[in-house]
Design a protein around this motif. Structure first.
Motif, PDB file in Angstrom:
ATOM      1  N   PHE A   1      59.444  30.380  40.194  1.00  0.00           N
ATOM      2  CA  PHE A   1      59.563  31.756  39.713  1.00  0.00           C
ATOM      3  C   PHE A   1      59.132  31.873  38.249  1.00  0.00           C
ATOM      4  O   PHE A   1      58.369  32.772  37.890  1.00  0.00           O
ATOM      5  CB  PHE A   1      61.006  32.260  39.855  1.00  0.00           C
ATOM      6  CG  PHE A   1      61.413  32.614  41.246  1.00  0.00           C
ATOM      7  CD1 PHE A   1      60.782  33.626  41.946  1.00  0.00           C
ATOM      8  CD2 PHE A   1      62.462  31.945  41.870  1.00  0.00           C
ATOM      9  CE1 PHE A   1      61.166  33.973  43.229  1.00  0.00           C
ATOM     10  CE2 PHE A   1      62.865  32.279  43.149  1.00  0.00           C
ATOM     11  CZ  PHE A   1      62.218  33.292  43.836  1.00  0.00           C
ATOM     12  N   GLY A   2      59.628  30.990  37.412  1.00  0.00           N
ATOM     13  CA  GLY A   2      59.370  31.086  35.978  1.00  0.00           C
ATOM     14  C   GLY A   2      57.913  30.907  35.605  1.00  0.00           C
ATOM     15  O   GLY A   2      57.346  31.739  34.885  1.00  0.00           O
ATOM     16  N   PHE A   3      57.305  29.823  36.065  1.00  0.00           N
ATOM     17  CA  PHE A   3      55.910  29.564  35.719  1.00  0.00           C
ATOM     18  C   PHE A   3      54.980  30.614  36.308  1.00  0.00           C
ATOM     19  O   PHE A   3      54.036  31.060  35.666  1.00  0.00           O
ATOM     20  CB  PHE A   3      55.478  28.161  36.163  1.00  0.00           C
ATOM     21  CG  PHE A   3      56.126  27.057  35.386  1.00  0.00           C
ATOM     22  CD1 PHE A   3      56.187  27.074  34.001  1.00  0.00           C
ATOM     23  CD2 PHE A   3      56.679  25.975  36.047  1.00  0.00           C
ATOM     24  CE1 PHE A   3      56.787  26.042  33.285  1.00  0.00           C
ATOM     25  CE2 PHE A   3      57.282  24.936  35.338  1.00  0.00           C
ATOM     26  CZ  PHE A   3      57.331  24.975  33.956  1.00  0.00           C
ATOM     27  N   THR A   4      55.260  31.015  37.543  1.00  0.00           N
ATOM     28  CA  THR A   4      54.412  32.015  38.186  1.00  0.00           C
ATOM     29  C   THR A   4      54.503  33.353  37.470  1.00  0.00           C
ATOM     30  O   THR A   4      53.483  34.014  37.253  1.00  0.00           O
ATOM     31  CB  THR A   4      54.777  32.161  39.674  1.00  0.00           C
ATOM     32  OG1 THR A   4      54.605  30.888  40.308  1.00  0.00           O
ATOM     33  CG2 THR A   4      53.905  33.182  40.368  1.00  0.00           C
ATOM     34  N   ALA A   5      55.705  33.757  37.104  1.00  0.00           N
ATOM     35  CA  ALA A   5      55.869  35.009  36.366  1.00  0.00           C
ATOM     36  C   ALA A   5      55.121  34.943  35.039  1.00  0.00           C
ATOM     37  O   ALA A   5      54.457  35.913  34.637  1.00  0.00           O
ATOM     38  CB  ALA A   5      57.343  35.303  36.138  1.00  0.00           C
ATOM     39  N   GLN A   6      55.211  33.818  34.380  1.00  0.00           N
ATOM     40  CA  GLN A   6      54.589  33.661  33.070  1.00  0.00           C
ATOM     41  C   GLN A   6      53.063  33.785  33.147  1.00  0.00           C
ATOM     42  O   GLN A   6      52.458  34.466  32.325  1.00  0.00           O
ATOM     43  CB  GLN A   6      54.978  32.314  32.483  1.00  0.00           C
ATOM     44  CG  GLN A   6      54.555  32.104  31.059  1.00  0.00           C
ATOM     45  CD  GLN A   6      55.109  30.813  30.497  1.00  0.00           C
ATOM     46  OE1 GLN A   6      55.277  29.829  31.213  1.00  0.00           O
ATOM     47  NE2 GLN A   6      55.394  30.814  29.209  1.00  0.00           N
ATOM     48  N   VAL A   7      52.454  33.160  34.134  1.00  0.00           N
ATOM     49  CA  VAL A   7      50.987  33.172  34.199  1.00  0.00           C
ATOM     50  C   VAL A   7      50.421  34.394  34.915  1.00  0.00           C
ATOM     51  O   VAL A   7      49.275  34.756  34.697  1.00  0.00           O
ATOM     52  CB  VAL A   7      50.416  31.881  34.829  1.00  0.00           C
ATOM     53  CG1 VAL A   7      50.799  30.677  34.011  1.00  0.00           C
ATOM     54  CG2 VAL A   7      50.824  31.721  36.268  1.00  0.00           C
ATOM     55  N   SER A   8      51.217  35.031  35.756  1.00  0.00           N
ATOM     56  CA  SER A   8      50.705  36.166  36.529  1.00  0.00           C
ATOM     57  C   SER A   8      51.078  37.520  35.942  1.00  0.00           C
ATOM     58  O   SER A   8      50.457  38.532  36.271  1.00  0.00           O
ATOM     59  CB  SER A   8      51.225  36.105  37.974  1.00  0.00           C
ATOM     60  OG  SER A   8      52.616  36.406  38.016  1.00  0.00           O
ATOM     61  N   GLY A   9      52.128  37.539  35.132  1.00  0.00           N
ATOM     62  CA  GLY A   9      52.609  38.819  34.617  1.00  0.00           C
ATOM     63  C   GLY A   9      53.532  39.548  35.573  1.00  0.00           C
ATOM     64  O   GLY A   9      54.058  40.608  35.246  1.00  0.00           O
ATOM     65  N   LYS A  10      53.746  38.987  36.766  1.00  0.00           N
ATOM     66  CA  LYS A  10      54.684  39.586  37.727  1.00  0.00           C
ATOM     67  C   LYS A  10      56.105  39.333  37.241  1.00  0.00           C
ATOM     68  O   LYS A  10      56.397  38.290  36.669  1.00  0.00           O
ATOM     69  CB  LYS A  10      54.504  38.974  39.122  1.00  0.00           C
ATOM     70  CG  LYS A  10      53.167  39.274  39.764  1.00  0.00           C
ATOM     71  CD  LYS A  10      53.108  38.703  41.156  1.00  0.00           C
ATOM     72  CE  LYS A  10      53.609  39.785  42.062  1.00  0.00           C
ATOM     73  NZ  LYS A  10      53.456  39.543  43.461  1.00  0.00           N
ATOM     74  N   ALA A  11      56.990  40.280  37.489  1.00  0.00           N
ATOM     75  CA  ALA A  11      58.377  40.149  37.064  1.00  0.00           C
ATOM     76  C   ALA A  11      59.099  39.076  37.883  1.00  0.00           C
ATOM     77  O   ALA A  11      59.016  39.066  39.111  1.00  0.00           O
ATOM     78  CB  ALA A  11      59.106  41.478  37.207  1.00  0.00           C
ATOM     79  N   ASN A  12      59.788  38.194  37.187  1.00  0.00           N
ATOM     80  CA  ASN A  12      60.603  37.174  37.834  1.00  0.00           C
ATOM     81  C   ASN A  12      61.869  37.849  38.362  1.00  0.00           C
ATOM     82  O   ASN A  12      62.660  38.366  37.581  1.00  0.00           O
ATOM     83  CB  ASN A  12      60.963  36.083  36.813  1.00  0.00           C
ATOM     84  CG  ASN A  12      61.846  34.996  37.365  1.00  0.00           C
ATOM     85  OD1 ASN A  12      62.424  35.118  38.430  1.00  0.00           O
ATOM     86  ND2 ASN A  12      61.985  33.923  36.612  1.00  0.00           N
ATOM     87  N   PRO A  13      62.082  37.854  39.679  1.00  0.00           N
ATOM     88  CA  PRO A  13      63.260  38.528  40.228  1.00  0.00           C
ATOM     89  C   PRO A  13      64.586  37.882  39.816  1.00  0.00           C
ATOM     90  O   PRO A  13      65.637  38.494  39.961  1.00  0.00           O
ATOM     91  CB  PRO A  13      63.051  38.452  41.740  1.00  0.00           C
ATOM     92  CG  PRO A  13      62.121  37.318  41.958  1.00  0.00           C
ATOM     93  CD  PRO A  13      61.263  37.244  40.725  1.00  0.00           C
ATOM     94  N   TYR A  14      64.534  36.683  39.290  1.00  0.00           N
ATOM     95  CA  TYR A  14      65.747  35.978  38.867  1.00  0.00           C
ATOM     96  C   TYR A  14      65.770  35.743  37.350  1.00  0.00           C
ATOM     97  O   TYR A  14      66.480  34.862  36.880  1.00  0.00           O
ATOM     98  CB  TYR A  14      65.870  34.644  39.602  1.00  0.00           C
ATOM     99  CG  TYR A  14      66.113  34.815  41.079  1.00  0.00           C
ATOM    100  CD1 TYR A  14      67.377  35.096  41.575  1.00  0.00           C
ATOM    101  CD2 TYR A  14      65.066  34.712  41.989  1.00  0.00           C
ATOM    102  CE1 TYR A  14      67.604  35.265  42.929  1.00  0.00           C
ATOM    103  CE2 TYR A  14      65.281  34.881  43.348  1.00  0.00           C
ATOM    104  CZ  TYR A  14      66.551  35.151  43.810  1.00  0.00           C
ATOM    105  OH  TYR A  14      66.761  35.317  45.150  1.00  0.00           O
ATOM    106  N   GLN A  15      65.008  36.530  36.610  1.00  0.00           N
ATOM    107  CA  GLN A  15      64.928  36.367  35.159  1.00  0.00           C
ATOM    108  C   GLN A  15      66.333  36.331  34.537  1.00  0.00           C
ATOM    109  O   GLN A  15      67.167  37.184  34.827  1.00  0.00           O
ATOM    110  CB  GLN A  15      64.128  37.519  34.543  1.00  0.00           C
ATOM    111  CG  GLN A  15      63.962  37.429  33.046  1.00  0.00           C
ATOM    112  CD  GLN A  15      63.148  36.215  32.620  1.00  0.00           C
ATOM    113  OE1 GLN A  15      62.176  35.862  33.266  1.00  0.00           O
ATOM    114  NE2 GLN A  15      63.558  35.589  31.552  1.00  0.00           N
TER     115      GLN A  15
END
Length: 83
Positions: free
Chosen positions: A36-50
């Motif tokens: 979740f974390g790395f994908t959100a960081q590189v894609s700009g998509k919101a991490n649902p568990y931020q």
């Protein structure tokens, strides 16, 4: 990862080879958190568990909850890659 999840019985989720390492469930949650974390960081998509510590969530105390979380993390990665 799915094969490991499938192979571990529910009563083994809290298994720790030694007291100072993560349990099986905590390690799988750690992996999901990284997805979740790395994908959100590189894609700009919101991490649902931020901001949440997945390793401490009640969801990982059951096999169904742990499976759902881990597989959701891979779906998040795949969705981001397609985008």
């Amino acid at each position: 990862t799915k094969e490991y999840l499938d192979a571990m019985p529910e009563e083994g989720l809290a298994f720790k080879p030694t007291p100072d390492v993560r349990s099986f469930a905590e390690q799988m949650a750690h992996l999901a958190n990284a997805n979740f974390g790395f994908t959100a960081q590189v894609s700009g998509k919101a991490n649902p568990y931020q901001g949440q510590n997945l390793e401490k969530m009640d969801a990982i105390k059951t096999k169904a909850g742990l499976d759902k979380m881990v597989l959701e993390s891979y779906d998040f990665v795949i969705s981001a890659l397609k985008g």
